[in-house]
Design a protein around this motif. Structure first.
Motif, mmCIF file in Angstrom:
data_model
loop_
_atom_site.group_PDB
_atom_site.id
_atom_site.type_symbol
_atom_site.label_atom_id
_atom_site.label_comp_id
_atom_site.label_asym_id
_atom_site.label_seq_id
_atom_site.Cartn_x
_atom_site.Cartn_y
_atom_site.Cartn_z
ATOM 1 N N LEU A 1 0.408 -1.612 -29.100
ATOM 2 C CA LEU A 1 0.043 -1.890 -30.480
ATOM 3 C C LEU A 1 1.053 -2.790 -31.173
ATOM 4 N N VAL B 1 3.889 -4.448 -29.893
ATOM 5 C CA VAL B 1 4.485 -5.619 -29.258
ATOM 6 C C VAL B 1 3.434 -6.498 -28.605
ATOM 7 N N MET B 2 2.605 -5.895 -27.753
ATOM 8 C CA MET B 2 1.734 -6.731 -26.933
ATOM 9 C C MET B 2 0.612 -7.355 -27.733
ATOM 10 N N LEU B 3 -0.021 -6.563 -28.581
ATOM 11 C CA LEU B 3 -1.172 -7.091 -29.320
ATOM 12 C C LEU B 3 -0.815 -8.319 -30.162
ATOM 13 N N PRO B 4 0.251 -8.260 -30.971
ATOM 14 C CA PRO B 4 0.582 -9.463 -31.733
ATOM 15 C C PRO B 4 0.946 -10.640 -30.837
ATOM 16 N N LEU B 5 1.665 -10.365 -29.723
ATOM 17 C CA LEU B 5 2.032 -11.481 -28.849
ATOM 18 C C LEU B 5 0.792 -12.090 -28.213
ATOM 19 N N VAL B 6 -0.159 -11.233 -27.851
ATOM 20 C CA VAL B 6 -1.411 -11.750 -27.288
ATOM 21 C C VAL B 6 -2.106 -12.620 -28.309
#
Lengths: 269, 329
Positions: free
Chosen positions: B78, B80-85
């Motif tokens: 939620l 880290v990955m989602l915003p980077l994606v």
């Protein structure tokens, strides 16, 4: 002889690059005397900035504390494939520029972002409001507690927990009575660093906050606004509070290091 | 009872005998109720073929794996990955022609050049002075040594905005250091030199803290042996100490460089921020965001991120190489 020259050079370096800037903060803050200093801090916008900073830290730090403990438990107590990938991912916020940390939330929640239009229809304002600031702060302070606890718990191994389980403790009892006391200093250390970063974060918060004075300004942002208005004394006054926070953090950090026997060992000649 | 004490005896080592282990496990589970109780006749299958099909991690009696790993992955996903994606999806959706045009535009190139160039210079300066500092702190005793050691962490703990305004006030033309430097004709504030100074400040702790443990572990016997064998001091440093320090030095340099490249708060006050001259890449991203040119901001950010990821990979590989190198000794 060479030794003293080297020591002198080092002291000069540290003095110029570290001590002087610190002293400058307080000197500039008090340039117009103590009354101007206090007045700058009692200003309503300054007070609301202080309040917002404390609020954001009060939300971000406990959340990341819980996450750090949970992640450290999963990583240190178990063996599984993909562990080093997980550790690398946890370290990710460290290698990302603060501005980019803010940018990714704008891209997600901003009005031109993925979730932005949907959320604003529901009445949730994230970017340019407090929730965005909290999210950005959580992102940048994400790894601190976990990074502190993982090597510590890995070093401590699983023996004591296994012994406790064999002797009849439940999982929770094992955690509270065996693991937690063992990691408490590392935990405190991690929380200190996490807190210092949460209160002092500038770049990421600057991007998501909208700089609305009195509403979405944290202390570092308020320092910037005052500075750009050439209101130097007020700017340095608020900055001095942050510098004091940094000094307190460092003293507590040194105290903990001394307590657990880390830091510089005695060897020297 | 015998099984549980057997488990205690063998707790540190992994018992490879599947039957013994399976038997011990059943007893332990029944005792601790850490998992739902398994009835005595539901012993786990003992054949090696079944054990070979075991899941992707060895069994352990410690509870909470599913819960903690699940929570970790959820939070990580939620936050880290989602915003980077979102960032990379946005970058990928950009028109490739516009993306290249943006990244190769003069202003962006100048900003990237300043950010990476100043960070490189600051990293090198810190490599030299940081090594010196670490050496002095570990090897010598002098009054105030512990204080200096604590002070090394100031750039790490001090908020970047505070550092920024303090450095600007210090190096401005009427500042404590700026005035004597101006007399010498050197202008620091509002020039790329100011950017360099700010980056040296904030990346100082990284090199020192990475080298200190290695220096502490360096036993004096090695140096004494070299001296006994006839090496001069300089030869000892060059052929004995530096090779041992090099991996840590490289790691520290990479960490300092990575931090300096992305630095925003400490730099924008002292930099002057003139496009093409003293504008750093993160500032350019912020300016484009304020102009609502999300696409261009994303493009610059993606380039910076790619370089940062490459650096992280390099640091990891370096550490692995240095560890293997040291173990071979």
């Amino acid at each position: 002889m060479v030794r003293w020259i080297l020591i002198l050079i080092s002291l000069l370096f540290v003095g110029t690059f570290i001590v002087l800037p610190l002293v400058t903060v307080f000197a500039e803050a008090l340039r117009q005397g103590a009354r101007a200093y206090v007045a700058a801090l009692a200003d309503p916008d300054a007070l609301s900035a202080i309040g917002l900073t404390l609020t954001v830290a009060a939300i971000a730090v406990p959340l990341n504390l819980v996450f750090g403990v949970v992640a450290a438990w999963a990583i240190a107590k178990f063996e599984f494939r993909g562990k080093s990938l997980l550790i690398t991912l946890i370290d990710l916020p460290f290698s990302v520029s603060p501005v980019i940390s803010g940018l990714i939330y704008v891209l997600l929640f901003g009005l031109q972002g993925w979730l932005g239009p949907f959320l604003s229809e529901q009445g949730f304002k994230i970017i340019f409001a407090v929730p965005g600031i909290v999210l950005a702060t959580i992102f940048v302070t994400f790894p601190f507690v976990a990074r502190e606890l993982i090597p510590l718990m890995q070093e401590q191994g699983t023996d004591e927990e296994e012994a406790a389980l064999v002797l009849g403790a439940s999982g929770w009892q094992t955690f509270w009575r065996v693991t937690l006391p063992n990691i408490r200093w590392g935990l405190l250390y991690g929380v200190l660093l996490c807190n210092a970063r949460a209160m002092g974060e500038f770049g990421a918060v600057s991007v998501v906050s909208g700089h609305i004075r009195g509403l979405t300004n944290t202390m570092p942002l308020h320092v910037e606004i005052l500075y750009n208005e050439y209101n130097f004394v007020a700017s340095f006054a608020v900055a001095s509070l942050l510098a004091l926070l940094a000094l307190v953090t460092l003293s507590a950090k040194s105290a903990i290091e001394w307590k657990i026997g880390r830091g510089l060992k005695g060897r020297g000649h | 009872m015998t099984s549980s004490s057997a488990l205690l005896d063998h707790a540190p080592a992994r018992v490879h005998d599947p039957e013994r282990r399976a038997g011990a496990r059943v007893e332990t589970l029944a005792l601790t109720q850490a998992s739902p109780p398994i009835s005595a006749d539901e012993t786990p299958p003992r054949s090696p073929a079944v054990r070979a099909a075991v899941p992707w991690r060895p069994r352990s009696i410690i509870p909470g794996f599913g819960l903690t790993l699940g929570l970790t992955l959820a939070w990580l996903g939620l936050i880290v990955m989602l915003p980077l994606v979102a960032l990379f999806a946005r970058a990928a959706s950009l028109d490739a022609h516009r993306l290249i045009e943006t990244v190769l535009s003069d202003r962006v190139l100048a900003a990237l050049q300043l950010s990476f160039g100043a960070a490189l210079a600051a990293g090198l300066a810190n490599a030299v002075f940081g090594s010196l500092l670490a050496w002095v702190l570990v090897r010598y005793r002098f009054p105030g040594r512990r204080l200096v050691d604590a002070l090394i962490d100031v750039p790490f703990a001090l908020p970047t905005a505070v550092a920024g305004i303090a450095l600007t006030a210090l190096y401005a033309e009427n500042g404590w250091l700026g005035a004597p430097l101006a007399d010498l004709g050197i202008k620091v504030a509002f020039t790329p030199l100011g950017v360099f100074v700010a980056l040296v400040f904030i990346s100082l702790p990284f090199v020192v803290r990475t080298i200190e443990p290695v220096l502490e572990d360096l036993s004096p016997e090695i140096e004494e042996a070299a001296a006994c064998l006839g090496a001069s001091r300089w030869q000892t440093i060059r052929r004995v100490i530096i090779p041992i320090l090099f991996p840590a030095l490289a790691t520290g340099f990479a960490l300092a460089f990575a931090r300096a490249v992305g630095e925003y708060g400490s730099v924008i006050f002292i930099a002057g921020n003139l496009p093409m001259v003293s504008e750093i890449a993160p500032l350019l991203i912020v300016i484009k965001l304020e102009e609502y040119a999300y696409g261009e901001a994303t493009a610059v950010a993606a380039v910076m991120l790619l370089i940062s990821f490459a650096l992280l990979l390099a640091i990891n590989l370096l550490q692995r190489w240095s560890r293997r190198h040291m173990e071979r000794r």
